[in-house]
Scaffold this active site. Sequence first.
Site, PDB file in Angstrom:
ATOM      1  N   SER A 110       0.847  -1.188   0.000  1.00  0.00           N
ATOM      2  CA  SER A 110       0.000   0.000   0.000  1.00  0.00           C
ATOM      3  C   SER A 110       0.889   1.247   0.000  1.00  0.00           C
ATOM      4  O   SER A 110       1.707   1.417  -0.906  1.00  0.00           O
ATOM      5  CB  SER A 110      -0.959  -0.036   1.194  1.00  0.00           C
ATOM      6  OG  SER A 110      -1.991   0.921   1.046  1.00  0.00           O
TER       7      SER A 110
ATOM      8  N   GLU B  93      -1.829  -2.472  -8.220  1.00  0.00           N
ATOM      9  CA  GLU B  93      -3.019  -2.730  -7.405  1.00  0.00           C
ATOM     10  C   GLU B  93      -3.507  -1.400  -6.869  1.00  0.00           C
ATOM     11  O   GLU B  93      -2.776  -0.415  -6.849  1.00  0.00           O
ATOM     12  CB  GLU B  93      -2.710  -3.724  -6.277  1.00  0.00           C
ATOM     13  CG  GLU B  93      -1.713  -3.239  -5.226  1.00  0.00           C
ATOM     14  CD  GLU B  93      -2.344  -2.453  -4.083  1.00  0.00           C
ATOM     15  OE1 GLU B  93      -3.555  -2.602  -3.834  1.00  0.00           O
ATOM     16  OE2 GLU B  93      -1.622  -1.679  -3.428  1.00  0.00           O
TER      17      GLU B  93
ATOM     18  N   HIS C 278      -5.035  -5.040  -1.710  1.00  0.00           N
ATOM     19  CA  HIS C 278      -5.987  -4.862  -0.607  1.00  0.00           C
ATOM     20  C   HIS C 278      -7.104  -5.899  -0.722  1.00  0.00           C
ATOM     21  O   HIS C 278      -8.254  -5.582  -1.004  1.00  0.00           O
ATOM     22  CB  HIS C 278      -6.557  -3.449  -0.631  1.00  0.00           C
ATOM     23  CG  HIS C 278      -5.544  -2.385  -0.380  1.00  0.00           C
ATOM     24  ND1 HIS C 278      -4.640  -1.961  -1.331  1.00  0.00           N
ATOM     25  CD2 HIS C 278      -5.280  -1.642   0.732  1.00  0.00           C
ATOM     26  CE1 HIS C 278      -3.872  -1.015  -0.823  1.00  0.00           C
ATOM     27  NE2 HIS C 278      -4.247  -0.800   0.427  1.00  0.00           N
TER      28      HIS C 278
END
Length: 306
Positions: A110, A208, A277
Amino acid sequence: MAIKPERLKKGDTVAVIAPASPPNKGNLKRGLDFLEDLGLNYKLGKSLYEVYGYLAGNDHARLEDLHEMFLDDEVKAIICAGGGYGTARIASAIDYKLMENHPKIFWGYSDITFLHTAIRQQTGLVTFHGPMLASDIGKEGAHPLSKETFRQLFQPTELQYDQDFSQIEELVKGSAEGPLVGGNLSLLSSSMGTPFEIDTKGKILLIEEINEEPRAVDQMLNQLHMAGKLQETSGIIVGDFHDCVPERELSLSLEEVIEHYVKLAGRPTLKGFKMGHCSPHIGVPFGTIAKMDTVEKRLIVESGIN
């Protein structure tokens, strides 16, 4: 040349830090219990429980934790508690020579994407994109495969990701080989024009994202496309785009946006990987050689440890 960190063994000490936002304390406690279940001891960063707005302590405190844990010879790995926001704020102040001289496992994803890119490109150190202690592992009902993915840190293991894990779809036909790089699309986009701009030439790029409308994904992919970053890759892996749905009636779909840009790039592309995620979340090393084949619908990634 990639620098692979040494593997973990039971009884080792790992550091837990929050280079971005403050973690959920309840989830973190369960994540720390998980480390103990793996037979590991842990040290906590001094700023781990600090709260400075959306940051886990001010920039100096978070940077100091990162430096101290790399310098500490007792610490064999650094595991991030969570993401959020803030790693890019400390990137230009990091002592990368210190990291190069004290290579060790560094794990997260992330917002941690910015550090993956910066550390790898400044030092050559292989880092790991994988589920974090508070954000993933410490949540109620954390998926067993998310936990199992930490096993790659104890024994050199070649990852073979095929349709046994999830349904994989070919977007652009072909095969490719190169170091695996990438991570969160927002952070890759935000690296553009900085000293830590993502280098994709000859690389397999993983992307992502979470909670971004298709128009925002479009903007970020367009930026990478105009900069030549998608075309320079040897291949593209599309991970999980969690809750990236339109909030307005007039919108392209996420699928239409992604397909537009990968077909413009013309590089072999597979989508459907449980990386990002999502649950389960399969961890992978960044900087080691990966091979992908759209006919076999498979990604193979070399071990990230010695």
